[in-house]
Design a protein around this motif. Sequence first.
Motif, PDB file in Angstrom:
ATOM      1  N   ALA A 128       0.817  -1.161   0.034  1.00 49.33           N
ATOM      2  CA  ALA A 128      -0.056   0.123  -0.072  1.00 49.33           C
ATOM      3  C   ALA A 128       0.835   1.196  -0.178  1.00 49.33           C
ATOM      4  CB  ALA A 128      -0.967   0.081   1.248  1.00 49.33           C
ATOM      5  N   PHE A 129       1.950   1.369   0.731  1.00 49.42           N
ATOM      6  CA  PHE A 129       2.813   2.274   0.657  1.00 49.42           C
ATOM      7  C   PHE A 129       3.567   2.754  -0.441  1.00 49.42           C
ATOM      8  CE2 PHE A 129       7.261   3.769   1.201  1.00 49.42           C
ATOM      9  CZ  PHE A 129       7.083   5.168   1.632  1.00 49.42           C
ATOM     10  N   LEU A 130       4.011   1.592  -1.250  1.00 45.14           N
ATOM     11  CA  LEU A 130       4.751   1.829  -2.394  1.00 45.14           C
ATOM     12  C   LEU A 130       3.691   2.005  -3.532  1.00 45.14           C
ATOM     13  CD1 LEU A 130       7.476  -0.952  -2.049  1.00 45.14           C
ATOM     14  CD2 LEU A 130       7.978   1.468  -2.079  1.00 45.14           C
ATOM     15  N   THR A 131       2.337   1.398  -3.547  1.00 50.54           N
ATOM     16  CA  THR A 131       1.630   1.491  -4.607  1.00 50.54           C
ATOM     17  C   THR A 131       0.717   2.838  -4.658  1.00 50.54           C
ATOM     18  OG1 THR A 131       0.100   0.155  -3.624  1.00 50.54           O
ATOM     19  CG2 THR A 131       1.531  -0.713  -5.383  1.00 50.54           C
ATOM     20  N   HIS A 132       0.527   3.517  -3.528  1.00 51.20           N
ATOM     21  CA  HIS A 132      -0.245   4.674  -3.263  1.00 51.20           C
ATOM     22  C   HIS A 132       0.074   5.709  -4.175  1.00 51.20           C
ATOM     23  CE1 HIS A 132      -3.036   7.632  -1.723  1.00 51.20           C
ATOM     24  NE2 HIS A 132      -2.113   8.213  -0.964  1.00 51.20           N
ATOM     25  N   LYS A 133       1.205   6.014  -4.008  1.00 51.48           N
ATOM     26  CA  LYS A 133       2.047   7.322  -5.033  1.00 51.48           C
ATOM     27  C   LYS A 133       3.405   6.607  -5.369  1.00 51.48           C
ATOM     28  CE  LYS A 133      -0.064  11.199  -2.775  1.00 51.48           C
ATOM     29  NZ  LYS A 133       0.083  12.521  -2.139  1.00 51.48           N
ATOM     30  N   PHE A 135       5.338   6.912  -7.981  1.00 53.56           N
ATOM     31  CA  PHE A 135       6.422   7.727  -8.274  1.00 53.56           C
ATOM     32  C   PHE A 135       6.951   8.545  -7.080  1.00 53.56           C
ATOM     33  CE2 PHE A 135       8.062  11.762  -9.623  1.00 53.56           C
ATOM     34  CZ  PHE A 135       8.884  11.528 -10.564  1.00 53.56           C
ATOM     35  N   LEU A 136       6.385   9.053  -6.355  1.00 49.57           N
ATOM     36  CA  LEU A 136       6.730   9.826  -5.254  1.00 49.57           C
ATOM     37  C   LEU A 136       7.552   9.105  -4.192  1.00 49.57           C
ATOM     38  CD1 LEU A 136       7.002  12.734  -4.178  1.00 49.57           C
ATOM     39  CD2 LEU A 136       4.766  12.204  -2.852  1.00 49.57           C
ATOM     40  N   SER A 137       7.226   7.907  -3.856  1.00 50.39           N
ATOM     41  CA  SER A 137       7.796   6.903  -3.135  1.00 50.39           C
ATOM     42  C   SER A 137       9.167   6.389  -3.569  1.00 50.39           C
ATOM     43  CB  SER A 137       6.859   5.823  -2.605  1.00 50.39           C
ATOM     44  OG  SER A 137       6.797   4.919  -3.551  1.00 50.39           O
ATOM     45  N   ILE A 138       9.020   6.157  -4.856  1.00 52.53           N
ATOM     46  CA  ILE A 138      10.425   5.580  -5.062  1.00 52.53           C
ATOM     47  C   ILE A 138      11.523   6.857  -5.343  1.00 52.53           C
ATOM     48  CG2 ILE A 138      11.699   4.426  -7.229  1.00 52.53           C
ATOM     49  CD1 ILE A 138      10.074   2.544  -5.458  1.00 52.53           C
ATOM     50  N   LEU A 139      10.939   8.086  -5.867  1.00 55.30           N
ATOM     51  CA  LEU A 139      11.887   9.164  -5.826  1.00 55.30           C
ATOM     52  C   LEU A 139      12.283   9.514  -4.560  1.00 55.30           C
ATOM     53  CD1 LEU A 139      12.966  11.538  -7.480  1.00 55.30           C
ATOM     54  CD2 LEU A 139      10.837  12.829  -6.993  1.00 55.30           C
ATOM     55  N   THR A 140      11.612   9.347  -3.566  1.00 55.57           N
ATOM     56  CA  THR A 140      11.973   9.981  -2.211  1.00 55.57           C
ATOM     57  C   THR A 140      12.968   8.992  -1.899  1.00 55.57           C
ATOM     58  OG1 THR A 140       9.766  10.892  -1.697  1.00 55.57           O
ATOM     59  CG2 THR A 140      11.205  10.169   0.241  1.00 55.57           C
ATOM     60  N   LEU A 141      12.664   7.754  -1.879  1.00 52.27           N
ATOM     61  CA  LEU A 141      13.830   6.745  -1.484  1.00 52.27           C
ATOM     62  C   LEU A 141      15.305   6.701  -2.127  1.00 52.27           C
ATOM     63  CD1 LEU A 141      11.429   3.848  -0.560  1.00 52.27           C
ATOM     64  CD2 LEU A 141      12.531   5.310   0.937  1.00 52.27           C
ATOM     65  N   ARG A 142      15.128   7.119  -3.709  1.00 56.92           N
ATOM     66  CA  ARG A 142      16.419   7.193  -4.157  1.00 56.92           C
ATOM     67  C   ARG A 142      16.979   8.424  -4.104  1.00 56.92           C
ATOM     68  NH1 ARG A 142      17.307   2.371  -6.748  1.00 56.92           N
ATOM     69  NH2 ARG A 142      15.564   1.800  -8.043  1.00 56.92           N
ATOM     70  N   LEU A 143      16.505   9.344  -3.351  1.00 56.29           N
ATOM     71  CA  LEU A 143      17.203  10.572  -3.186  1.00 56.29           C
ATOM     72  C   LEU A 143      17.874  10.614  -1.588  1.00 56.29           C
ATOM     73  CD1 LEU A 143      14.755  13.437  -4.478  1.00 56.29           C
ATOM     74  CD2 LEU A 143      17.095  13.015  -5.189  1.00 56.29           C
ATOM     75  N   LEU A 144      17.443   9.992  -0.887  1.00 54.95           N
ATOM     76  CA  LEU A 144      18.212   9.732   0.241  1.00 54.95           C
ATOM     77  C   LEU A 144      19.421   9.046   0.135  1.00 54.95           C
ATOM     78  CD1 LEU A 144      14.980   8.473   2.392  1.00 54.95           C
ATOM     79  CD2 LEU A 144      15.882  10.871   2.552  1.00 54.95           C
ATOM     80  N   PRO A 145      20.466   9.732   0.810  1.00 56.44           N
ATOM     81  CA  PRO A 145      21.846   9.166   0.738  1.00 56.44           C
ATOM     82  C   PRO A 145      22.076   7.753   1.499  1.00 56.44           C
ATOM     83  CG  PRO A 145      21.813  10.909   2.308  1.00 56.44           C
ATOM     84  CD  PRO A 145      20.376  10.599   1.868  1.00 56.44           C
ATOM     85  N   GLY A 157       9.615  -4.432  -7.168  1.00 58.65           N
ATOM     86  CA  GLY A 157       9.300  -5.342  -8.002  1.00 58.65           C
ATOM     87  C   GLY A 157       8.329  -6.459  -7.396  1.00 58.65           C
ATOM     88  N   VAL A 158       8.385  -6.694  -5.937  1.00 54.20           N
ATOM     89  CA  VAL A 158       7.473  -7.502  -5.354  1.00 54.20           C
ATOM     90  C   VAL A 158       6.296  -6.579  -4.979  1.00 54.20           C
ATOM     91  CG1 VAL A 158       9.222  -9.052  -4.210  1.00 54.20           C
ATOM     92  CG2 VAL A 158       8.321  -7.087  -2.953  1.00 54.20           C
ATOM     93  N   SER A 159       6.319  -5.264  -5.126  1.00 59.11           N
ATOM     94  CA  SER A 159       4.924  -4.338  -5.081  1.00 59.11           C
ATOM     95  C   SER A 159       4.057  -4.795  -6.173  1.00 59.11           C
ATOM     96  CB  SER A 159       5.233  -2.975  -4.728  1.00 59.11           C
ATOM     97  OG  SER A 159       5.576  -2.431  -5.804  1.00 59.11           O
ATOM     98  N   GLY A 160       2.963  -4.101  -5.982  1.00 62.30           N
ATOM     99  CA  GLY A 160       1.998  -3.995  -7.087  1.00 62.30           C
ATOM    100  C   GLY A 160       2.285  -2.819  -8.118  1.00 62.30           C
ATOM    101  N   MET A 161       3.239  -2.111  -7.728  1.00 60.45           N
ATOM    102  CA  MET A 161       3.320  -0.756  -8.747  1.00 60.45           C
ATOM    103  C   MET A 161       3.552  -1.061 -10.152  1.00 60.45           C
ATOM    104  SD  MET A 161       7.255   1.041  -7.914  1.00 60.45           S
ATOM    105  CE  MET A 161       6.726   1.388  -6.369  1.00 60.45           C
ATOM    106  N   ALA A 162       3.291  -0.030 -10.942  1.00 57.44           N
ATOM    107  CA  ALA A 162       3.383  -0.457 -12.380  1.00 57.44           C
ATOM    108  C   ALA A 162       4.948   0.026 -12.944  1.00 57.44           C
ATOM    109  CB  ALA A 162       2.721   0.584 -13.362  1.00 57.44           C
ATOM    110  N   VAL A 163       5.405  -0.449 -13.964  1.00 58.66           N
ATOM    111  CA  VAL A 163       6.645  -0.295 -13.944  1.00 58.66           C
ATOM    112  C   VAL A 163       7.317   1.082 -14.568  1.00 58.66           C
ATOM    113  CG1 VAL A 163       6.762  -1.031 -16.490  1.00 58.66           C
ATOM    114  CG2 VAL A 163       8.976  -1.255 -15.173  1.00 58.66           C
ATOM    115  N   TRP A 164       6.420   1.929 -15.055  1.00 61.83           N
ATOM    116  CA  TRP A 164       6.883   3.141 -15.857  1.00 61.83           C
ATOM    117  C   TRP A 164       6.862   4.280 -14.783  1.00 61.83           C
ATOM    118  CZ3 TRP A 164       9.242   2.894 -19.954  1.00 61.83           C
ATOM    119  CH2 TRP A 164       8.902   1.999 -20.647  1.00 61.83           C
ATOM    120  N   PRO A 165       6.191   4.369 -13.504  1.00 61.34           N
ATOM    121  CA  PRO A 165       6.444   5.021 -12.586  1.00 61.34           C
ATOM    122  C   PRO A 165       7.964   4.934 -11.929  1.00 61.34           C
ATOM    123  CG  PRO A 165       4.125   4.487 -12.418  1.00 61.34           C
ATOM    124  CD  PRO A 165       4.708   3.681 -13.392  1.00 61.34           C
TER     125      PRO A 165
END
Length: 226
Positions: A128-133, A135-145, A157-165
């Motif tokens: 639910a956390f990864l698929t709700h938003k 793009f924003l969830s992955i972007l945030t986690l990528r930016l953290l050092p 990959g194990v979440s239900g998010m689409a590949v393009w976001p």
Amino acid sequence: MEPATPAPEQPVRVVFKPLLMLLILVVGAIGLRHVPALEQVLGSTEMLRAGVGGRLVFVAGATVWCAFGLPRQVAGFAAGLTYGVAEGLAMITIASTLGCVAGFLWARWGGRSWAQARLGPRFEKLDAFLTHKPFLSILTLRLLPVGSALLLNLLGGVSGMAVWPFVAATLLGALPQNAVAVLLGAGVQVGAAWQYGAGAGLFAFSAVLGWWLWRHARIARASAQG
């Protein structure tokens, strides 16, 4: 006559696929560190500068390197040293994004069924956390050092998010740290002090922006729950 219901995935297959996925990732991550040919590919600036073929060799080698979770900063440094700032950033961005997408698709194939079957409510919260938003969830986690790029690929990959976001957020979120590595590599080549300063500034900017997005997302979730 009632229509036949599809048979659930066999328990052996549910366990076998994630075990195979993890085994290949572990063996690959350990083995690639000790493959002289790959190290020579990333370090041979003369070969990598040899036209389109050299650039394709770099992208292929760096993609494999990043797909197994090895530090993309090494490949980014090599890109900066070999191609300079602009082209080096483009090359490592393509390679690191392809590597992350490979990890995402590998986890989607091998880990999603296992996570759904074994983790239950814990997986549902993560999903639910990864698929709700996404793009924003992955972007945030990528930016953290902090954190592991490979782990984030597998979680996506194990979440239900689409590949393009995932692809878009990975490309944008990895840019600051890719730029840091490329600037450091290019700085070694030309000895430009400003490139080291720019690299340090980008690292700080990425960390602050990632922290702000993370804090903003936590506040938004708390408000929604309240």
